[in-house]
Scaffold this motif. Structure first.
Motif, PDB file in Angstrom:
ATOM      1  N   GLY A  35     109.939 -46.814  95.949  1.00 26.90           N
ATOM      2  CA  GLY A  35     109.363 -48.112  95.638  1.00 26.90           C
ATOM      3  C   GLY A  35     110.066 -49.215  96.398  1.00 26.90           C
ATOM      4  O   GLY A  35     111.169 -49.033  96.914  1.00 26.90           O
ATOM      5  N   TRP A  47     108.791 -55.747  91.038  1.00 25.79           N
ATOM      6  CA  TRP A  47     108.238 -54.600  91.751  1.00 25.79           C
ATOM      7  C   TRP A  47     107.173 -55.064  92.743  1.00 25.79           C
ATOM      8  O   TRP A  47     106.371 -55.956  92.446  1.00 25.79           O
ATOM      9  N   ALA A  49     105.742 -52.457  95.458  1.00 25.99           N
ATOM     10  CA  ALA A  49     104.876 -51.336  95.828  1.00 25.99           C
ATOM     11  C   ALA A  49     105.595 -50.022  95.533  1.00 25.99           C
ATOM     12  O   ALA A  49     106.829 -49.991  95.419  1.00 25.99           O
ATOM     13  N   SER A  52     104.031 -42.117  96.160  1.00 24.99           N
ATOM     14  CA  SER A  52     104.381 -40.817  95.607  1.00 24.99           C
ATOM     15  C   SER A  52     105.207 -40.006  96.594  1.00 24.99           C
ATOM     16  O   SER A  52     105.347 -40.360  97.770  1.00 24.99           O
ATOM     17  N   SER A  57      99.681 -41.012  97.093  1.00 30.36           N
ATOM     18  CA  SER A  57      99.294 -42.101  96.194  1.00 30.36           C
ATOM     19  C   SER A  57     100.171 -43.322  96.471  1.00 30.36           C
ATOM     20  O   SER A  57     101.376 -43.192  96.651  1.00 30.36           O
ATOM     21  N   THR A  58      99.518 -44.457  96.521  1.00 30.94           N
ATOM     22  CA  THR A  58     100.251 -45.711  96.716  1.00 30.94           C
ATOM     23  C   THR A  58      99.800 -46.721  95.671  1.00 30.94           C
ATOM     24  O   THR A  58      98.664 -46.658  95.182  1.00 30.94           O
ATOM     25  N   TYR A  59     100.688 -47.633  95.353  1.00 29.46           N
ATOM     26  CA  TYR A  59     100.450 -48.617  94.304  1.00 29.46           C
ATOM     27  C   TYR A  59     101.018 -49.957  94.765  1.00 29.46           C
ATOM     28  O   TYR A  59     102.060 -49.995  95.429  1.00 29.46           O
ATOM     29  N   TYR A  60     100.333 -51.037  94.401  1.00 33.10           N
ATOM     30  CA  TYR A  60     100.748 -52.362  94.842  1.00 33.10           C
ATOM     31  C   TYR A  60     100.663 -53.372  93.703  1.00 33.10           C
ATOM     32  O   TYR A  60      99.733 -53.321  92.890  1.00 33.10           O
ATOM     33  N   ASP A  62      99.608 -56.911  92.387  1.00 33.09           N
ATOM     34  CA  ASP A  62      98.424 -57.695  92.734  1.00 33.09           C
ATOM     35  C   ASP A  62      98.744 -58.775  93.762  1.00 33.09           C
ATOM     36  O   ASP A  62      97.889 -59.142  94.574  1.00 33.09           O
ATOM     37  N   LYS A  65      98.680 -56.943  97.271  1.00 35.16           N
ATOM     38  CA  LYS A  65      97.598 -56.012  97.588  1.00 35.16           C
ATOM     39  C   LYS A  65      96.745 -56.565  98.717  1.00 35.16           C
ATOM     40  O   LYS A  65      96.361 -57.738  98.701  1.00 35.16           O
ATOM     41  N   GLU A 102     106.778 -42.105  90.637  1.00 31.75           N
ATOM     42  CA  GLU A 102     106.519 -43.505  90.949  1.00 31.75           C
ATOM     43  C   GLU A 102     106.445 -44.338  89.677  1.00 31.75           C
ATOM     44  O   GLU A 102     105.908 -43.894  88.656  1.00 31.75           O
ATOM     45  N   PHE A 104     106.881 -48.723  88.022  1.00 27.52           N
ATOM     46  CA  PHE A 104     106.724 -50.142  88.276  1.00 27.52           C
ATOM     47  C   PHE A 104     107.864 -50.983  87.709  1.00 27.52           C
ATOM     48  O   PHE A 104     107.860 -52.197  87.851  1.00 27.52           O
TER      49      PHE A 104
END
Length: 122
Positions: A35, A47, A49, A52, A57-60, A62, A65, A102, A104
């Motif tokens: 992260g 946090w 981003a 995995s 898998s990716t996460y952002y 808001d 993004k 992963e 946050f």
């Protein structure tokens, strides 16, 4: 154990781009989710981003993004954060972190780098 070292920070004008890198030591890097977090002056660390263990898998957050992209190269033991169209409010110390999965929240991460300063001028 995993040791993390960030690089790629610096001073950039608004609208510019930077790519942060986080090099990891240890043969188990490919087992960890990674992260990016940031801490702006006078604010709590937040946090940004996550990715995995295999990059599938990716996460952002808001707030980033569509502007930031996280990626990793397990052969190079490195995770990246591509930051485009930067704004002054993106000024912060950016940290990479490693976790078994992963997440946050800061407490979900076991390993942390020392951070790299990103300064965006207007």
């Amino acid at each position: 154990q995993v040791q993390l070292v960030e690089s790629g920070g610096g001073l950039v004008q608004a609208g510019g781009a930077l790519r942060l890198s986080c090099a990891a030591s240890g043969r188990t890097f490919g087992s960890y989710a990674m992260g990016w977090f940031r801490q702006a002056p006078g604010k709590e660390r937040e946090w940004v981003a996550a990715i995995s263990w295999n990059g599938g898998s990716t996460y952002y957050a808001d707030t980033v993004k569509g502007r930031f992209t996280i990626s990793r190269d397990n052969a190079k033991n490195t995770v990246y954060l591509q930051m485009n169209s930067l704004k002054p409010e993106h000024t912060a110390v950016y940290y990479c972190a490693g976790a078994l999965r992963e997440g946050f929240k800061e407490y979900e991460y076991d390993y942390w780098g020392q951070g790299t300063q990103v300064t965006v001028s207007s």
